[in-house]
Design a protein around this motif. Sequence first.
Motif, PDB file in Angstrom:
ATOM      1  N   ARG A  70     -24.446 -26.032  32.159  1.00  0.00           N
ATOM      2  CA  ARG A  70     -24.553 -25.397  33.468  1.00  0.00           C
ATOM      3  C   ARG A  70     -25.298 -26.329  34.410  1.00  0.00           C
ATOM      4  N   GLU A  74     -27.670 -23.270  38.879  1.00  0.00           N
ATOM      5  CA  GLU A  74     -27.577 -22.044  38.085  1.00  0.00           C
ATOM      6  C   GLU A  74     -28.833 -21.851  37.252  1.00  0.00           C
ATOM      7  N   HIS A 128     -24.190 -22.314  44.409  1.00  0.00           N
ATOM      8  CA  HIS A 128     -24.169 -21.291  43.357  1.00  0.00           C
ATOM      9  C   HIS A 128     -24.662 -19.982  43.959  1.00  0.00           C
ATOM     10  N   LEU A 301     -22.055 -12.910  38.177  1.00  0.00           N
ATOM     11  CA  LEU A 301     -21.418 -14.001  38.901  1.00  0.00           C
ATOM     12  C   LEU A 301     -20.164 -13.514  39.619  1.00  0.00           C
ATOM     13  N   GLU A 304     -13.761 -15.585  39.060  1.00  0.00           N
ATOM     14  CA  GLU A 304     -13.244 -16.934  39.262  1.00  0.00           C
ATOM     15  C   GLU A 304     -12.412 -17.052  40.532  1.00  0.00           C
ATOM     16  N   GLN A 307     -14.570 -17.642  43.601  1.00  0.00           N
ATOM     17  CA  GLN A 307     -15.362 -18.863  43.634  1.00  0.00           C
ATOM     18  C   GLN A 307     -14.661 -19.956  44.446  1.00  0.00           C
ATOM     19  N   SER A 312     -20.593 -23.907  41.602  1.00  0.00           N
ATOM     20  CA  SER A 312     -21.064 -24.725  40.474  1.00  0.00           C
ATOM     21  C   SER A 312     -20.215 -24.557  39.213  1.00  0.00           C
ATOM     22  N   ARG A 313     -19.857 -23.334  38.879  1.00  0.00           N
ATOM     23  CA  ARG A 313     -19.050 -23.114  37.676  1.00  0.00           C
ATOM     24  C   ARG A 313     -17.669 -23.760  37.805  1.00  0.00           C
ATOM     25  N   LYS A 314     -17.143 -23.800  39.036  1.00  0.00           N
ATOM     26  CA  LYS A 314     -15.822 -24.409  39.233  1.00  0.00           C
ATOM     27  C   LYS A 314     -15.929 -25.933  39.246  1.00  0.00           C
ATOM     28  N   LYS A 317     -16.281 -26.819  35.619  1.00  0.00           N
ATOM     29  CA  LYS A 317     -15.457 -25.968  34.757  1.00  0.00           C
ATOM     30  C   LYS A 317     -14.908 -26.707  33.540  1.00  0.00           C
ATOM     31  N   ILE A 320     -17.668 -27.891  31.107  1.00  0.00           N
ATOM     32  CA  ILE A 320     -18.226 -26.770  30.347  1.00  0.00           C
ATOM     33  C   ILE A 320     -17.271 -26.329  29.244  1.00  0.00           C
TER      34      ILE A 320
END
Length: 387
Positions: A70, A74, A128, A301, A304, A307, A312-314, A317, A320
């Motif tokens: 992460r 985050e 984020h 969160l 998807e 986003q 940040s997660r994308k 992605k 991760i």
Amino acid sequence: MTDISDDSKYQEGLEEEVLEDEIDDDLDINGSEESPKIEGQKKTGFIKQFVSSKQPFYKMSLPISYNEPRSLLEKFTDMGLFLDIFLKTPTVESEEQRFLEILKFYLSGWIQQKETKNPFNPIIGEVHTCKWEHADSCTEYIAEQISHHPPSSAFCFYNTEKGVILHSYLSPTSKFWGNSFESSMEGKIVFEIPSLDEEYIVEAPKIVVKGVVVGSLQTETIGSTNLVCKKTGYSAEIEFKGKGLFKNKTSMVAKVKHTSNKKSLYSLEGRWDGTVSITSTKSNDTTLFLDINSEGQKPILPTEDQQEDNYSRKVWKHVISKMLANNEDEAQNQKAMVEETQRNLAKSREAKQEKWVPVNFSKNSQDTFTFNKLSEARKEIISNLKK
């Protein structure tokens, strides 16, 4: 402490030290799915590259084995795991007790570092967002990477129904000691209760990751800082302690003071089991102050499809997903692609003489960045109070 970006002689000496220690690298490495010998070889290979590099530390790309899956933006949300402590502070009538509750909330985010790896360095413009839904309110969180070289992050927690705000602008700097990384967060963390016109200001402690070359990886919180509320006159001198060679029993000690008294009012002691006790210097009574032996409340969160591309997660992605699939080589390749894209965009802006302008945070008179809607949140809190 040595700043490795400026000391080539130290780098040369360290490289010799690493080569000498290579034979012992597999003696105390635990918890790895790979053999200790392979893990030790990875550590040694990285350090050889590390000490021969002339780049500042923040420009270097750590091997994926040193990362948790992460972003730093985050990871800052860990400060909100025990938000219920913070949410009740505006209703606490005593100035002294309010200060103690703010101190308790601050400690809840730092007293026990369980993750032994570093988060990804966010790319410039990365964002984020998340939220915590409580029984009768909602706490929002937004963070943005303001700068990449040097790295700087701004973030804000706010709950207008409960009347609390937490915001900060931090610039991490890193040092290398030979067998550990030390990360310092330059900047202030500010807790606000707008209805009482109170600000509680403190710095983040240092985070040290040990066992980089020899031994098992472990994370410790160290360093001294002061929590201060100028309006009420209360302050706390806080010292986070590493375990050290003699395995310290205490992880943190603190003293609470007031400007009207030279002597401390309370002393606090944190232990490695996640508990903190408090002793009144007046009565000498000791009671349990904080116990964080629970996971706390995790944030929610956005889905998807909600986003943006810079979420940040994308952004991370594919890195991760490969890390979670234990495909370290492909995760490293994906991480390199993210970083190469970042470099190319930076070169393009430089060629066009374009300066990056943050979207959600703006520079203020103190030469730091604050959330664009911070004033609006304060006004909403005051407005709710009048209803």
